[in-house]
Design an enzyme around this catalytic site. Structure first.
Site, PDB file in Angstrom:
ATOM      1  N   GLN A  78      -0.155   3.399  -0.360  1.00  0.00           N
ATOM      2  CA  GLN A  78      -0.338   1.744  -0.440  1.00  0.00           C
ATOM      3  C   GLN A  78      -1.860   1.678  -0.402  1.00  0.00           C
ATOM      4  O   GLN A  78      -2.725   1.507   0.528  1.00  0.00           O
ATOM      5  CB  GLN A  78       0.199   1.134   0.816  1.00  0.00           C
ATOM      6  N   PHE A  79      -2.390   1.417  -1.723  1.00  0.00           N
ATOM      7  CA  PHE A  79      -3.963   1.114  -2.063  1.00  0.00           C
ATOM      8  C   PHE A  79      -4.186  -0.220  -1.421  1.00  0.00           C
ATOM      9  O   PHE A  79      -5.442  -0.571  -1.172  1.00  0.00           O
ATOM     10  CB  PHE A  79      -4.039   1.107  -3.608  1.00  0.00           C
ATOM     11  N   THR A  80      -3.100  -1.066  -1.215  1.00  0.00           N
ATOM     12  CA  THR A  80      -3.424  -2.325  -0.576  1.00  0.00           C
ATOM     13  C   THR A  80      -4.126  -2.273   0.914  1.00  0.00           C
ATOM     14  O   THR A  80      -4.869  -3.420   1.235  1.00  0.00           O
ATOM     15  CB  THR A  80      -2.344  -3.271  -0.823  1.00  0.00           C
TER      16      THR A  80
END
Length: 151
Positions: A78-80
């Site tokens: 989850q790069f967010t």
């Protein structure tokens, strides 16, 4: 590396309507990789995920780890988690690692957990996913390798 870990009684992840990972008691771990992260950060997360004492013992106190309960991990990229929201209305992802580095370190965490005997299910790196989970407690923690013994 940043990780959000959630204690769950069950969880699953779908990609394109197909379930690609499912666990019972254990942890959902959302992982984001930052620019400058390296293998020490991955090793830090593996050790913390396995040994953080966040499961209740007979007295209801958080004294047991994932290893102690024989739990599983549902690992999801989850790069967010690296999104910066302080300026404007649209998050900036300038701090997120490039996809090739992020995938390599995400897979290092997966491999490290498996190598130490932890059952691991995963989402698909870079895919749009739907996550379904039952948070137990709720119990949720944020780990940051740069605030621990990582780089």
């Amino acid at each position: 590396m940043r990780a959000v870990i959630q204690r769950v009684t069950k969880a699953s992840v779908e990609v394109g309507g197909q379930t690609v990972g499912r666990i019972g008691d254990g942890l959902v771990v959302l992982v984001g990789v930052a620019k400058g992260d390296g293998e020490p950060d991955g090793r830090f997360l593996v050790e913390k995920i396995r040994t953080l004492r966040i499961f209740a013992d007979e007295q209801g106190k958080m004294n047991w780890s994932l290893v102690d309960i024989g739990g599983s991990v549902l690992l999801v990229s989850q790069f967010t988690l690296l999104g910066r929201t302080s300026d404007g209305r649209r998050p900036s992802f300038d701090d997120a690692a490039p996809p090739d580095l992020a995938q390599r370190l995400y897979e290092q965490v997966e491999t490290g957990l498996r190598a130490q005997g932890t059952p691991v299910e995963t989402g698909r790196f870079g895919a749009h996913m739907q996550l379904d989970l039952l948070n137990d407690g709720p119990v949720t923690f944020v780990l940051d390798s740069r605030q621990g013994s990582g780089t």
